[in-house]
Scaffold this active site. Structure first.
Site, PDB file in Angstrom:
ATOM      1  N   ARG A  94      31.420  41.970 -48.295  1.00  0.00           N
ATOM      2  CA  ARG A  94      32.719  41.005 -47.888  1.00  0.00           C
ATOM      3  C   ARG A  94      32.997  40.576 -49.044  1.00  0.00           C
ATOM      4  NH1 ARG A  94      33.170  44.550 -44.533  1.00  0.00           N
ATOM      5  NH2 ARG A  94      33.311  44.493 -42.414  1.00  0.00           N
ATOM      6  N   ASP A 131      33.617  46.180 -54.235  1.00  0.00           N
ATOM      7  CA  ASP A 131      34.422  47.278 -53.238  1.00  0.00           C
ATOM      8  C   ASP A 131      35.229  46.577 -52.311  1.00  0.00           C
ATOM      9  OD1 ASP A 131      34.804  49.742 -52.102  1.00  0.00           O
ATOM     10  OD2 ASP A 131      33.697  48.998 -50.487  1.00  0.00           O
ATOM     11  N   GLU A 139      41.829  40.973 -50.069  1.00  0.00           N
ATOM     12  CA  GLU A 139      42.037  42.592 -50.064  1.00  0.00           C
ATOM     13  C   GLU A 139      43.069  42.982 -48.896  1.00  0.00           C
ATOM     14  OE1 GLU A 139      38.008  43.974 -49.154  1.00  0.00           O
ATOM     15  OE2 GLU A 139      38.753  44.658 -47.269  1.00  0.00           O
ATOM     16  N   HIS A 159      37.503  49.013 -50.774  1.00  0.00           N
ATOM     17  CA  HIS A 159      36.805  48.988 -49.441  1.00  0.00           C
ATOM     18  C   HIS A 159      36.567  50.716 -49.102  1.00  0.00           C
ATOM     19  CE1 HIS A 159      35.664  46.066 -46.177  1.00  0.00           C
ATOM     20  NE2 HIS A 159      35.123  47.313 -46.020  1.00  0.00           N
TER      21      HIS A 159
HETATM   22  P1  NAI Z   1      23.129  44.247 -40.715  1.00  0.00           P
HETATM   23  O1  NAI Z   1      23.253  43.286 -39.652  1.00  0.00           O
HETATM   24  O2  NAI Z   1      22.291  45.474 -40.379  1.00  0.00           O
HETATM   25  O3  NAI Z   1      22.246  43.129 -42.023  1.00  0.00           O
HETATM   26  C1  NAI Z   1      22.951  42.051 -42.407  1.00  0.00           C
HETATM   27  C2  NAI Z   1      21.680  41.188 -43.001  1.00  0.00           C
HETATM   28  O4  NAI Z   1      22.202  40.064 -43.308  1.00  0.00           O
HETATM   29  C3  NAI Z   1      20.439  40.988 -41.705  1.00  0.00           C
HETATM   30  O5  NAI Z   1      19.331  41.111 -42.145  1.00  0.00           O
HETATM   31  C4  NAI Z   1      20.888  39.366 -41.520  1.00  0.00           C
HETATM   32  O6  NAI Z   1      19.524  38.765 -41.243  1.00  0.00           O
HETATM   33  C5  NAI Z   1      21.293  39.016 -43.023  1.00  0.00           C
HETATM   34  N1  NAI Z   1      21.834  37.483 -42.940  1.00  0.00           N
HETATM   35  C6  NAI Z   1      22.670  37.073 -42.064  1.00  0.00           C
HETATM   36  N2  NAI Z   1      23.013  35.762 -42.429  1.00  0.00           N
HETATM   37  C7  NAI Z   1      22.500  35.691 -43.648  1.00  0.00           C
HETATM   38  C8  NAI Z   1      22.552  34.732 -44.696  1.00  0.00           C
HETATM   39  N3  NAI Z   1      23.091  33.539 -44.368  1.00  0.00           N
HETATM   40  N4  NAI Z   1      21.872  34.707 -45.830  1.00  0.00           N
HETATM   41  C9  NAI Z   1      21.508  36.022 -46.289  1.00  0.00           C
HETATM   42  N5  NAI Z   1      21.237  37.138 -45.431  1.00  0.00           N
HETATM   43  C10 NAI Z   1      21.790  36.949 -43.985  1.00  0.00           C
HETATM   44  O7  NAI Z   1      24.409  44.734 -41.464  1.00  0.00           O
HETATM   45  P2  NAI Z   1      24.700  45.752 -42.460  1.00  0.00           P
HETATM   46  O8  NAI Z   1      24.800  47.194 -41.447  1.00  0.00           O
HETATM   47  O9  NAI Z   1      23.380  46.051 -43.478  1.00  0.00           O
HETATM   48  O10 NAI Z   1      25.646  45.334 -43.252  1.00  0.00           O
HETATM   49  C11 NAI Z   1      25.718  44.454 -44.115  1.00  0.00           C
HETATM   50  C12 NAI Z   1      27.086  44.102 -44.454  1.00  0.00           C
HETATM   51  O11 NAI Z   1      27.777  45.058 -45.202  1.00  0.00           O
HETATM   52  C13 NAI Z   1      28.047  43.948 -43.236  1.00  0.00           C
HETATM   53  O12 NAI Z   1      28.160  42.704 -42.812  1.00  0.00           O
HETATM   54  C14 NAI Z   1      29.769  44.113 -43.758  1.00  0.00           C
HETATM   55  O13 NAI Z   1      30.050  43.150 -44.291  1.00  0.00           O
HETATM   56  C15 NAI Z   1      29.165  45.147 -45.019  1.00  0.00           C
HETATM   57  N6  NAI Z   1      29.799  46.304 -44.884  1.00  0.00           N
HETATM   58  C16 NAI Z   1      30.600  46.991 -45.906  1.00  0.00           C
HETATM   59  C17 NAI Z   1      31.082  48.090 -45.713  1.00  0.00           C
HETATM   60  C18 NAI Z   1      32.043  48.588 -46.719  1.00  0.00           C
HETATM   61  O14 NAI Z   1      32.727  49.806 -46.501  1.00  0.00           O
HETATM   62  N7  NAI Z   1      32.084  48.144 -48.029  1.00  0.00           N
HETATM   63  C19 NAI Z   1      30.745  48.940 -44.654  1.00  0.00           C
HETATM   64  C20 NAI Z   1      29.932  48.460 -43.482  1.00  0.00           C
HETATM   65  C21 NAI Z   1      29.400  46.992 -43.996  1.00  0.00           C
END
Ligand code: NAI
Length: 344
Positions: A234, A258, A263, A295
């Site tokens: 993000r 990305d 954005e 994105h």
């Molecule tokens: P997920 O929920 O599987 O993993 C997120 C991880 O971040 C978890 O292990 C959580 O414990 C950790 N986390 C939470 N708060 C934290 C903190 N303060 N410091 C460090 N780690 C922390 O989510 P996933 O599926 O891996 O997605 C991650 C991010 O990717 C999403 O939040 C979203 O913002 C982004 N995303 C971007 C996309 C794109 O097209 N560019 C598409 C899909 C997701």
């Protein structure tokens, strides 16, 4: 079930038509984003389907509730654009927790390789029959240390890819994953150690109050000279002004983005005939060692199909069973997946 679909792009429709048609969900597609000015378009619908740059703030939530809209179906994983605290008790929020972590992880590696092996430069040069190699020297990933912030689905998929390249991994997560650490190959460390020892830093955590501007002047100050910053998570995880300063001072060797904090004003749209108003974004894009994609990391056929199938499934479960495992819930000062589906 009638759903108003906001911020529609041509690539959204085929899979939503397919899965919606199969399960009795009809969509009315609007190109406009959902916000305070457009919320009236949701009148007469059972739910709205929104994406990352739609605005679901207090005013929008109040109006949706007044219009009798029962559900906000996010067709994405992140929910930082929804005021979850305000939504609690007023409208149900469903999301797609995972659709293809590989899509985002692979795009992250594509950006990294493009940047450090100068593929973006080579593509333009050879199209102009310029076969010179000056300024094209890259570096090996093998043996380098990558710092991965967030070891959830995408972070772990990216770690697997990095391990395939023979990289060492330093990981940081607020909630460490069991069984991920692997001796010297993958080690959980504190954020400071990650900043100090990583050659490359990749962000895969959600945007929260804790992670806002995780990369800023202070954290960049702790990094190695020449650090490569990857952000496919993000935009607001990175203070773009501090990143630009880091690039100008040569502290940051390269950046691959990305996502961008502001954005929503630009990404996903063709602005090629316009003057870009955002000086920071324009300056970043002008840098030879910055690559920006808009994105796009999620955008694979597999992900689009999974997003539509899960979103339609969420809507059907919510309206037919009265509960949905992919409902989000703000309780105890935290947003989490709703355990009961019946908290209000
Ligand atoms: P997920 O929920 O599987 O993993 C997120 C991880 O971040 C978890 O292990 C959580 O414990 C950790 N986390 C939470 N708060 C934290 C903190 N303060 N410091 C460090 N780690 C922390 O989510 P996933 O599926 O891996 O997605 C991650 C991010 O990717 C999403 O939040 C979203 O913002 C982004 N995303 C971007 C996309 C794109 O097209 N560019 C598409 C899909 C997701």
């Amino acid at each position: 079930m009638k759903i108003a679909f906001f911020d529609t792009k041509p690539y959204d429709k085929p899979s939503f038509e397919k899965f919606g048609g199969e399960r009795g969900v009809t969509f009315k597609y609007y190109e406009t984003k959902l916000n305070e000015d457009t919320v009236e378009l949701a009148a007469g619908f059972d739910g709205v389907c929104v994406f990352v740059n739609d605005t679901v703030n207090a005013a929008v939530i109040d109006r949706l509730a007044e219009l009798g809209v029962k559900v906000v179906a996010l067709r994405c994983a992140g929910f930082n654009n929804v005021d979850m605290k305000y939504a609690h008790g007023k409208i149900h929020v469903l999301r797609v927790p995972a659709y293809s972590p590989y899509a985002v992880a692979e795009h992250t590696m594509a950006l990294l390789l493009t940047s450090i092996r100068r593929i973006h430069k080579a593509y333009i040069r050879t199209r102009d029959f310029n076969f010179s190699l000056s300024g094209m020297t890259g570096f090996d990933l093998h043996g380098k240390t990558v710092g991965v912030v967030g070891t959830g689905r995408i972070g772990r998929a990216f770690i697997d890819i990095c391990r395939g390249f023979g990289m060492k991994v330093l990981a940081y997560d607020k909630f460490e994953a069991p069984n991920l650490a692997d001796g010297d190959k993958i080690r959980y460390v504190g954020l400071d150690e990650l900043f100090e020892k990583s050659d490359i830093i990749s962000l895969h955590c959600p945007l929260t109050d804790d992670t806002y501007h995780l990369i800023d002047e202070n954290s960049l100050g702790k990094c190695k000279k020449g650090v490569v910053i990857l952000n496919t998570s993000r935009g607001a995880l990175v203070d773009a002004e501090a990143l630009l300063a880091g690039i100008k001072s040569r502290k940051v060797g390269a950046a691959c983005l990305d996502v961008y904090e502001e954005e929503s004003d630009f990404f996903f749209e063709d602005k090629s005939g316009h003057i870009l108003e955002d000086d920071i974004l324009a300056r970043l894009i002008s840098m030879p060692n910055v690559i920006v994609t808009s994105h796009q990391a999620f955008l694979t056929e597999e992900a689009l199909s999974n997003i539509a199938e899960t979103t339609v499934g969420n809507i059907v479960e919510f309206f037919e069973l009265g509960e949905c495992p992919n409902e989000l819930c703000y309780r105890f000062g935290n947003t989490e997946d709703c355990k009961s589906g019946k908290c209000f």
